[in-house]
Design a protein around this motif. Sequence first.
Motif, PDB file in Angstrom:
ATOM      1  N   THR A 165      56.982   5.452  34.745  1.00 11.88           N
ATOM      2  CA  THR A 165      58.377   5.810  35.002  1.00 11.88           C
ATOM      3  C   THR A 165      59.299   5.190  33.956  1.00 11.88           C
ATOM      4  OG1 THR A 165      57.930   5.956  37.385  1.00 11.88           O
ATOM      5  CG2 THR A 165      60.235   5.726  36.706  1.00 11.88           C
ATOM      6  N   LEU A 166      59.082   3.909  33.680  1.00 14.43           N
ATOM      7  CA  LEU A 166      59.888   3.229  32.667  1.00 14.43           C
ATOM      8  C   LEU A 166      59.636   3.804  31.279  1.00 14.43           C
ATOM      9  CD1 LEU A 166      59.477  -0.472  33.891  1.00 14.43           C
ATOM     10  CD2 LEU A 166      61.447   1.042  34.210  1.00 14.43           C
ATOM     11  N   TRP A 167      58.387   4.173  31.023  1.00 13.96           N
ATOM     12  CA  TRP A 167      58.010   4.778  29.742  1.00 13.96           C
ATOM     13  C   TRP A 167      58.760   6.087  29.537  1.00 13.96           C
ATOM     14  CZ3 TRP A 167      54.233   2.559  26.476  1.00 13.96           C
ATOM     15  CH2 TRP A 167      53.865   3.324  25.361  1.00 13.96           C
ATOM     16  N   LEU A 280      63.659  18.224  35.555  1.00 12.02           N
ATOM     17  CA  LEU A 280      63.598  16.782  35.781  1.00 12.02           C
ATOM     18  C   LEU A 280      62.994  16.131  34.544  1.00 12.02           C
ATOM     19  CD1 LEU A 280      63.928  17.848  38.757  1.00 12.02           C
ATOM     20  CD2 LEU A 280      62.579  15.851  39.447  1.00 12.02           C
ATOM     21  N   SER A 281      63.475  14.967  34.191  1.00  9.99           N
ATOM     22  CA  SER A 281      62.945  14.258  33.028  1.00  9.99           C
ATOM     23  C   SER A 281      61.562  13.699  33.341  1.00  9.99           C
ATOM     24  CB  SER A 281      63.882  13.119  32.648  1.00  9.99           C
ATOM     25  OG  SER A 281      63.870  12.109  33.652  1.00  9.99           O
ATOM     26  N   THR A 282      60.858  13.291  32.295  1.00 13.93           N
ATOM     27  CA  THR A 282      59.534  12.689  32.477  1.00 13.93           C
ATOM     28  C   THR A 282      59.615  11.470  33.384  1.00 13.93           C
ATOM     29  OG1 THR A 282      58.791  13.458  30.298  1.00 13.93           O
ATOM     30  CG2 THR A 282      57.590  11.626  31.288  1.00 13.93           C
ATOM     31  N   GLY A 283      60.626  10.637  33.181  1.00 11.79           N
ATOM     32  CA  GLY A 283      60.791   9.460  34.018  1.00 11.79           C
ATOM     33  C   GLY A 283      61.025   9.823  35.472  1.00 11.79           C
ATOM     34  N   GLU A 284      61.808  10.875  35.724  1.00  9.49           N
ATOM     35  CA  GLU A 284      62.073  11.307  37.096  1.00  9.49           C
ATOM     36  C   GLU A 284      60.818  11.869  37.750  1.00  9.49           C
ATOM     37  OE1 GLU A 284      66.798  12.534  37.003  1.00  9.49           O
ATOM     38  OE2 GLU A 284      65.308  13.939  36.174  1.00  9.49           O
ATOM     39  N   VAL A 288      59.118  10.311  41.205  1.00 13.27           N
ATOM     40  CA  VAL A 288      58.781  11.013  42.442  1.00 13.27           C
ATOM     41  C   VAL A 288      57.366  10.655  42.886  1.00 13.27           C
ATOM     42  CG1 VAL A 288      58.363  13.291  43.464  1.00 13.27           C
ATOM     43  CG2 VAL A 288      60.391  12.915  42.053  1.00 13.27           C
ATOM     44  N   ILE A 289      56.416  10.708  41.951  1.00 12.99           N
ATOM     45  CA  ILE A 289      55.027  10.360  42.285  1.00 12.99           C
ATOM     46  C   ILE A 289      54.944   8.897  42.712  1.00 12.99           C
ATOM     47  CG2 ILE A 289      52.645  10.365  41.473  1.00 12.99           C
ATOM     48  CD1 ILE A 289      53.993  13.123  41.571  1.00 12.99           C
ATOM     49  N   LEU A 290      55.682   8.027  42.037  1.00  7.73           N
ATOM     50  CA  LEU A 290      55.709   6.606  42.378  1.00  7.73           C
ATOM     51  C   LEU A 290      56.221   6.399  43.804  1.00  7.73           C
ATOM     52  CD1 LEU A 290      55.682   3.538  41.772  1.00  7.73           C
ATOM     53  CD2 LEU A 290      57.929   3.846  40.691  1.00  7.73           C
ATOM     54  N   SER A 291      57.278   7.102  44.182  1.00  9.28           N
ATOM     55  CA  SER A 291      57.841   6.934  45.525  1.00  9.28           C
ATOM     56  C   SER A 291      56.807   7.254  46.600  1.00  9.28           C
ATOM     57  CB  SER A 291      59.078   7.827  45.692  1.00  9.28           C
ATOM     58  OG  SER A 291      58.725   9.202  45.692  1.00  9.28           O
ATOM     59  N   GLY A 292      56.009   8.304  46.362  1.00  4.69           N
ATOM     60  CA  GLY A 292      54.967   8.656  47.316  1.00  4.69           C
ATOM     61  C   GLY A 292      53.894   7.596  47.416  1.00  4.69           C
TER      62      GLY A 292
END
Length: 441
Positions: A165-167, A280-284, A288-292
């Motif tokens: 996400t940060l990347w 949506l940007s790559t970070g976004e 989303v995947i991170l939130s799950g």
Amino acid sequence: MQQESEQGGSAGRKKKRRVGWVYSVLPVSMATGPLGPLVQLYLIQLNGQILGTIYASLAFAMFNGVSIPASMFWGYATDRLHNRKTIVVVSYALTASILFAFYFLGNTPGTILVYSVFSFISAAAATPLNLLIMETEHKGKWANAFARLSMISSLGNVGGLVLSTLWGAGGLPLILLSIPLGTFSLASAVLAFATISEPAFVFERETIVRRRASFFTRFLALPLMFLTTPGLVDFRRLFRGLRFSLTSYLPLFYISTVCFYLSSGVFNTSLVPALSTFSLSTGEVFAVILSGMVVQTLAFRYAGRYFERRSLASGSIQGLLLRGGCYVLFGVFALVAAGPGYVIPALILYPLASGVAFAAYYISTYTMMFNAIQRGNAGSALGVYSAVIGVATLAGSLGSGFISVFAGFHVTFISAGLLLFLAAAVVTRLPAGGHTEGPHS
């Protein structure tokens, strides 16, 4: 006294070494957690939205297709070699090589092929890791050890997705991410080599299916396990039971499982391409995947006891309905908010679907399966179960991209939700007095 002190210190180091190998899973989990979205985003970057969506579907289909023979091969290899350390270390080292290869390929066929090879290699460590816990830990500590292994793996996935996400938010080249991910996997190979000691005695794979904790952890890592290769007669024997209410439990249960994994293949394959298409940007996308993944980890950790106290059938139905409702809403929002604002419903719905709903379904359903195989031919039952899961996921992945391109992402997501509603309807038809009692310890 000095000798006793040295012996005590040696024993302490030996104990620490015996249990410390579990932490070698952390870096490789960081490496592999973001790989699926990374491959999809990269294929879209190479080919554009339409072709990229189709190629992403093909990549996931090949990944899922390879996982079936891979789980068979590595299961039998684990039984024959009786060398846990070598399999785990080689798996992590080859995974590192595969991740590095993504950076140097830079083309669509190579990316899809290497992702398929990753599917084969990554399946190697699942069974040896479970067996190592049973072979190196005291029996009374198995449940805690399996919980620790699962938690470390989940935390690794979360860490890898945080980095991704940060990347993406930093605007760094997407494919360059494969270099730090490969380095993480290489670190796991080194840690595993340094900390894993071959056990004095070994178990066969059948031991995993006799203990609930090992069964859960093994299938959470890889939902395919073949103690024997299922034949046509096994499928006929199982589904012949649909004709009679007393023997209809397992066939109905398997039909609901097919609907679930077909739905998962359809939805998960098209989620990242849809988010990318909606600007949506790559970070976004990674967020989303991170939130799950974060909510899933918390759900298993803190809500697991709540789900376990529920009726198994009702827990499964609740998970299916919640997940199905989220998928349908994904489709509705794809019609009315197909733009950058889609990130808001995605950040709400995806954690509910892949976190809370999945935990409810998984805990209930795999307890039902665990209870069922204790009363019959475990090898045949697991073989058929794994086969239907693999084929359903493969079919869902293969069809997902084409449905999305020719009918729209809203049709894809709503279809996935309707399959889950169908699965819930099938579970309601499971005969009373089947394997729906509470979990066994």
